[in-house]
Design a protein around this motif. Structure first.
Motif, short mmCIF file in Angstrom:
data_model
loop_
_atom_site.label_atom_id
_atom_site.label_comp_id
_atom_site.label_asym_id
_atom_site.label_seq_id
_atom_site.Cartn_x
_atom_site.Cartn_y
_atom_site.Cartn_z
N THR A 23 0.84 -1.20 0.00
CA THR A 23 0.00 0.00 0.00
C THR A 23 0.87 1.25 0.00
N LEU A 121 -4.92 0.51 -7.04
CA LEU A 121 -4.32 0.19 -5.74
C LEU A 121 -4.46 -1.29 -5.42
N ILE A 125 -1.60 -4.28 -5.18
CA ILE A 125 -1.40 -5.07 -3.97
C ILE A 125 -1.48 -6.56 -4.30
N ILE A 282 -8.19 -1.51 6.26
CA ILE A 282 -7.06 -2.42 6.08
C ILE A 282 -7.39 -3.80 6.63
#
Length: 306
Positions: A23, A121, A125, A282
């Motif tokens: 991240t 994003l 990841i 998260i």
């Protein structure tokens, strides 16, 4: 004595660390500045359904949103933060009273561009931690290849429920139907953006210029889990104060504590550029990549163990 639960979580916590590192790599590579703002604040955003934890006359943040927007107003164009946030009474399969949120804000941007950034994003990841664009979550094979599907809230009510969005709002059943009938069906084969929420469900979001009954807000769902909440930011301090007063009244009528008005945030808002912001859980993102059914499986300690 060795704690068997913590020992069993080693693989999940190792993957969690890699997700956090990936991240940071994404945002730093896209010219974002990592910032830190105070966890303890004098006035949280007065949202009707979110209760803050008191701390010596102040409050533990429910989100770093207000301070981060003040940084936007001060001239920081792209910022992100991975922060501990606290919400009173939130505990369940998907909730903890202390959670880890990724928040990021981008000037001269809208919620539509923020959807694209979400895709980029999470895709990056996935490639860094698993080298593929697929994840398996609770029996579902989920393809992360963009573009992801986008569906409005009104369309979701038509597709998954016998009640319209407007009827659900009128009968005070919007949240109930969302949780029970709509959310479990979202993102089971591919991530999906649920967008254009009713104006009453976006206390800090800009309204659509041509359709003011809708807020420029979206939530991302993967495997039935809500992963993030994002919107085009409201930058009008007068309108924002009016909405906060409305939220305060709703809290008062519900018998909840009424928080002070965040005056310094409202003062700064007049200097804030057009922007979009996003809050991503998260803990839930790690749940997806570890195929965890409960949030307890991806944190080192639960409240009950302390």
């Amino acid at each position: 004595m060795k704690d068997d639960r913590q020992n069993a979580l080693q693989k999940h916590l190792q993957l969690r660390a890699r997700i956090v590192q990936a991240t940071r790599h994404f945002f730093i590579g896209n010219d974002y500045l990592e910032v830190e703002t105070p966890v303890r604040i004098p006035a949280p955003a007065p949202e009707a359904h979110i209760d803050a934890v008191a701390s010596g006359g102040w409050f533990l943040q429910t989100s770093p949103e207000l301070c981060m927007k003040r940084l936007l107003a001060a001239g920081f164009p792209r910022i992100f933060q991975i922060a501990k946030c606290f919400r009173q009474g939130e505990r369940g399969r998907l909730h903890l009273p202390e959670m880890t949120l990724l928040e990021w804000y981008r000037a001269d941007s809208s919620y539509l561009e923020m959807m694209n950034e979400c895709e980029a994003l999470i895709g990056q990841i996935a490639r860094q931690v698993s080298s593929k664009n697929m994840i398996s979550y609770q029996g579902s094979e989920i393809d992360l290849t963009p573009p992801w599907r986008r569906i409005s809230v009104a369309e979701a009510f038509e597709k998954f429920t016998p009640m319209s969005m407007d009827a659900a709002l009128e009968n005070d059943r919007f949240d109930e139907i969302m949780v029970e009938a709509i959310e479990p069906n979202l993102g089971q084969s591919q991530p999906i953006f649920l967008y254009d929420y009713p104006a009453s469900c976006g206390a800090l979001a800009r309204l659509k210029p041509q359709e003011s009954r809708y807020a420029e807000r979206f939530e991302l769902y993967i495997g039935g889990l809500e992963i993030c909440n994002a919107f085009s930011e409201l930058t009008d301090p007068v309108e924002q104060r009016t909405r906060f007063e409305r939220e305060q009244e709703r809290r008062r009528n519900a018998g909840r504590r009424v928080y002070p008005m965040p005056l310094k945030f409202l003062d700064a808002l007049q200097d804030m550029p057009e922007a979009a912001g996003n809050a991503l859980g998260i803990d839930r993102l790690v749940m997806l990549f570890t195929d965890a059914k409960q949030i307890d499986e991806v944190v080192a300690f639960t409240p009950e163990e302390l």
